[in-house]
Scaffold this motif. Structure first.
Motif, PDB file in Angstrom:
ATOM      1  N   GLY A 205     -15.530   1.262  11.462  1.00  0.00           N
ATOM      2  CA  GLY A 205     -15.074   1.070  12.829  1.00  0.00           C
ATOM      3  C   GLY A 205     -14.810  -0.338  13.302  1.00  0.00           C
ATOM      4  O   GLY A 205     -14.247  -0.738  14.261  1.00  0.00           O
ATOM      5  N   TYR A 206     -15.411  -1.271  12.346  1.00  0.00           N
ATOM      6  CA  TYR A 206     -15.345  -2.565  12.628  1.00  0.00           C
ATOM      7  C   TYR A 206     -14.023  -3.422  11.798  1.00  0.00           C
ATOM      8  O   TYR A 206     -13.721  -4.569  12.125  1.00  0.00           O
ATOM      9  CB  TYR A 206     -16.417  -3.327  12.317  1.00  0.00           C
ATOM     10  N   LEU A 207     -13.583  -2.860  10.803  1.00  0.00           N
ATOM     11  CA  LEU A 207     -12.741  -3.710   9.865  1.00  0.00           C
ATOM     12  C   LEU A 207     -11.170  -3.798  10.547  1.00  0.00           C
ATOM     13  O   LEU A 207     -10.589  -2.897  11.018  1.00  0.00           O
ATOM     14  CB  LEU A 207     -12.616  -2.719   8.692  1.00  0.00           C
ATOM     15  N   ASP A 208     -10.501  -4.686   9.892  1.00  0.00           N
ATOM     16  CA  ASP A 208      -9.184  -4.882  10.039  1.00  0.00           C
ATOM     17  C   ASP A 208      -8.425  -4.130   8.881  1.00  0.00           C
ATOM     18  O   ASP A 208      -7.503  -3.471   8.912  1.00  0.00           O
ATOM     19  CB  ASP A 208      -8.528  -6.206  10.237  1.00  0.00           C
ATOM     20  N   ARG A 209      -8.913  -4.505   7.544  1.00  0.00           N
ATOM     21  CA  ARG A 209      -8.052  -4.119   6.507  1.00  0.00           C
ATOM     22  C   ARG A 209      -9.252  -3.856   5.412  1.00  0.00           C
ATOM     23  O   ARG A 209     -10.460  -4.452   5.645  1.00  0.00           O
ATOM     24  CB  ARG A 209      -6.982  -5.078   6.156  1.00  0.00           C
ATOM     25  N   VAL A 210      -8.845  -3.381   4.291  1.00  0.00           N
ATOM     26  CA  VAL A 210      -9.791  -3.092   3.252  1.00  0.00           C
ATOM     27  C   VAL A 210      -9.128  -3.759   1.776  1.00  0.00           C
ATOM     28  O   VAL A 210      -7.620  -3.351   1.810  1.00  0.00           O
ATOM     29  CB  VAL A 210     -10.386  -1.665   2.787  1.00  0.00           C
ATOM     30  N   GLY A 215      -9.633   1.246 -11.176  1.00  0.00           N
ATOM     31  CA  GLY A 215      -8.463   1.426 -12.450  1.00  0.00           C
ATOM     32  C   GLY A 215      -7.935   0.041 -12.964  1.00  0.00           C
ATOM     33  O   GLY A 215      -6.951   0.102 -13.349  1.00  0.00           O
ATOM     34  N   GLY A 216      -8.774  -1.005 -12.745  1.00  0.00           N
ATOM     35  CA  GLY A 216      -8.171  -2.514 -13.421  1.00  0.00           C
ATOM     36  C   GLY A 216      -7.002  -2.857 -12.344  1.00  0.00           C
ATOM     37  O   GLY A 216      -6.223  -3.714 -12.888  1.00  0.00           O
ATOM     38  N   THR A 217      -7.177  -2.669 -11.275  1.00  0.00           N
ATOM     39  CA  THR A 217      -6.066  -3.093 -10.430  1.00  0.00           C
ATOM     40  C   THR A 217      -6.775  -2.850  -8.833  1.00  0.00           C
ATOM     41  O   THR A 217      -7.914  -2.721  -8.651  1.00  0.00           O
ATOM     42  CB  THR A 217      -4.534  -2.592 -10.243  1.00  0.00           C
ATOM     43  N   ALA A 218      -6.013  -3.448  -7.892  1.00  0.00           N
ATOM     44  CA  ALA A 218      -6.358  -3.278  -6.624  1.00  0.00           C
ATOM     45  C   ALA A 218      -5.332  -2.680  -5.492  1.00  0.00           C
ATOM     46  O   ALA A 218      -4.079  -3.081  -5.892  1.00  0.00           O
ATOM     47  CB  ALA A 218      -7.150  -4.587  -6.036  1.00  0.00           C
ATOM     48  N   VAL A 219      -5.687  -2.191  -4.332  1.00  0.00           N
ATOM     49  CA  VAL A 219      -4.652  -2.071  -3.303  1.00  0.00           C
ATOM     50  C   VAL A 219      -5.463  -2.541  -2.016  1.00  0.00           C
ATOM     51  O   VAL A 219      -6.488  -2.260  -1.824  1.00  0.00           O
ATOM     52  CB  VAL A 219      -4.105  -0.564  -3.250  1.00  0.00           C
ATOM     53  N   ALA A 220      -4.552  -3.061  -1.193  1.00  0.00           N
ATOM     54  CA  ALA A 220      -5.024  -3.693   0.303  1.00  0.00           C
ATOM     55  C   ALA A 220      -4.165  -3.221   1.295  1.00  0.00           C
ATOM     56  O   ALA A 220      -2.944  -2.546   1.022  1.00  0.00           O
ATOM     57  CB  ALA A 220      -4.962  -5.123   0.185  1.00  0.00           C
ATOM     58  N   GLY A 221      -4.919  -2.783   2.489  1.00  0.00           N
ATOM     59  CA  GLY A 221      -4.305  -2.278   3.671  1.00  0.00           C
ATOM     60  C   GLY A 221      -5.001  -1.664   4.402  1.00  0.00           C
ATOM     61  O   GLY A 221      -6.436  -1.944   4.554  1.00  0.00           O
ATOM     62  N   MET A 222      -4.582  -0.886   5.332  1.00  0.00           N
ATOM     63  CA  MET A 222      -5.826  -0.460   6.559  1.00  0.00           C
ATOM     64  C   MET A 222      -6.448   0.503   6.048  1.00  0.00           C
ATOM     65  O   MET A 222      -5.922   1.392   4.869  1.00  0.00           O
ATOM     66  CB  MET A 222      -4.780   0.372   7.714  1.00  0.00           C
ATOM     67  N   PRO A 223      -7.762   0.854   6.452  1.00  0.00           N
ATOM     68  CA  PRO A 223      -8.705   1.720   5.907  1.00  0.00           C
ATOM     69  C   PRO A 223      -8.030   3.196   5.872  1.00  0.00           C
ATOM     70  O   PRO A 223      -8.068   3.913   4.898  1.00  0.00           O
ATOM     71  CB  PRO A 223      -9.952   1.644   6.695  1.00  0.00           C
ATOM     72  N   VAL A 224      -7.249   3.533   6.773  1.00  0.00           N
ATOM     73  CA  VAL A 224      -6.792   4.980   7.178  1.00  0.00           C
ATOM     74  C   VAL A 224      -5.654   5.123   5.870  1.00  0.00           C
ATOM     75  O   VAL A 224      -5.467   6.190   5.696  1.00  0.00           O
ATOM     76  CB  VAL A 224      -6.126   5.112   8.340  1.00  0.00           C
ATOM     77  N   ASP A 225      -5.083   4.122   5.438  1.00  0.00           N
ATOM     78  CA  ASP A 225      -4.230   4.152   4.372  1.00  0.00           C
ATOM     79  C   ASP A 225      -4.540   4.124   3.094  1.00  0.00           C
ATOM     80  O   ASP A 225      -3.948   4.613   2.008  1.00  0.00           O
ATOM     81  CB  ASP A 225      -3.044   3.042   4.732  1.00  0.00           C
ATOM     82  N   VAL A 226      -5.678   3.384   2.814  1.00  0.00           N
ATOM     83  CA  VAL A 226      -6.260   2.945   1.500  1.00  0.00           C
ATOM     84  C   VAL A 226      -7.153   4.109   1.021  1.00  0.00           C
ATOM     85  O   VAL A 226      -7.311   4.634  -0.238  1.00  0.00           O
ATOM     86  CB  VAL A 226      -6.607   1.605   1.546  1.00  0.00           C
ATOM     87  N   VAL A 227      -8.340   4.416   2.064  1.00  0.00           N
ATOM     88  CA  VAL A 227      -9.464   5.170   1.419  1.00  0.00           C
ATOM     89  C   VAL A 227      -8.763   6.692   1.604  1.00  0.00           C
ATOM     90  O   VAL A 227      -9.326   7.479   2.719  1.00  0.00           O
ATOM     91  CB  VAL A 227     -10.584   4.956   2.276  1.00  0.00           C
ATOM     92  N   THR A 228      -8.017   7.201   0.972  1.00  0.00           N
ATOM     93  CA  THR A 228      -7.373   8.513   1.011  1.00  0.00           C
ATOM     94  C   THR A 228      -7.333   9.143  -0.362  1.00  0.00           C
ATOM     95  O   THR A 228      -7.255   8.323  -1.452  1.00  0.00           O
ATOM     96  CB  THR A 228      -5.921   8.369   1.521  1.00  0.00           C
TER      97      THR A 228
END
Length: 268
Positions: A205-210, A215-228
């Motif tokens: 509840g405190y984050l702006d983004r994650v 899998g050998g890479t990364a993705v960044a964005g809003m928690p609601v969009d990434v942790v799905t």
């Protein structure tokens, strides 16, 4: 807002093995960003890249507008640590003062004594540690110690704060309390924060983004969009399910445990 950290199609390797690749992201000034992923996914490796301790294999990185390593005097860094035991008699206020008198990077600052005392007092109050800062650090709870270590990392007025798993030794109440503190610091001090964590729930509840490494890479964005389920399944290249419990906690199910995913060696 200006970018505190930018990676463009970046990759890094250790011992001839690619840790992660094709990573593009940006962290803006004043943002609170969690760095997530399984053990060995490359989260701490990411911090080492930001600090200039590990060169990129391909791609580019900018930190506070410069090449990694060139702006370290403007970075506050709290590495992974263990709990101070009762034998450590250094006072909390003296631990914070060490952040002024010396530096991880070996560059002391010419603070006048009155200015130094004022800044130390300011950051101790900022993190809410005034009631116990004069006590030995070994006599304090894990949450109290962590607040004083964050104060130490802040005392030189950094523009970027790197916190490597600062919540691991804390109970859920203290984890949420530290997350709330970090969110307030972002606003009051204008500091960008990268916080490495294993569990997003106490800080969600405190984050702006994650930034999520897998899998050998990364993705960044809003928690609601990434942790799905969809995003994590794509990252891992395997079916992943993200469930939400009745109290709003997220549960990630099906994360592969193998040390190699798609030929990438997972190294934190």
């Amino acid at each position: 807002m200006s970018d505190a950290v930018t990676l463009d199609d970046a990759s890094v390797q250790l011992g001839g093995h690619v840790v992660w690749e094709h990573v593009s992201l940006s962290v803006e000034t004043g943002e609170f960003v969690a760095v997530l992923g399984s053990n060995g996914a490359g989260k701490s490796t990411f911090l080492n890249v930001v600090l200039g301790l590990l060169p990129l294999r391909t791609g580019t990185a900018r930190v506070l507008g410069r090449r990694p390593g060139e702006a370290n005097a403007e970075i506050g860094y709290l590495p992974q640590r263990r709990h101070f035991d009762g034998s450590v008699r250094v006072r909390g206020v003296d631990l914070v003062r060490l952040g002024l008198d010396g530096s991880r990077w070996g560059v002391p600052l010419p603070w006048r004594d009155g200015d130094a005392r004022a800044r130390v007092h300011q950051v101790i109050e900022l993190v809410g540690a005034g009631a116990y800062a004069d006590r030995p650090i070994g006599a304090l709870s894990g949450g109290e110690q962590q607040r004083l270590l964050i104060a130490q990392a802040l005392v030189r007025r950094p523009r970027l704060l790197l916190l490597d798993e600062p919540l691991d030794s804390l109970d859920l109440t203290n984890q949420a309390s530290v997350a709330a503190l970090v969110q307030r610091i972002c606003g009051e001090e204008g500091v960008a924060v990268l916080l490495v964590a294993h569990d997003v729930n106490p800080i969600l509840g405190y984050l702006d983004r994650v930034v999520y490494f897998a899998g050998g890479t990364a993705v960044a964005g809003m928690p609601v969009d990434v942790v799905t389920s969809e995003t994590l399944s794509r990252l891992y290249g395997a079916p992943i399910e993200v469930l939400q419990t009745g109290d709003g906690r997220l549960v990630v199910v099906g994360v592969p445990e193998a040390p190699f995913v798609h030929g990438h060696r997972h190294v934190d």
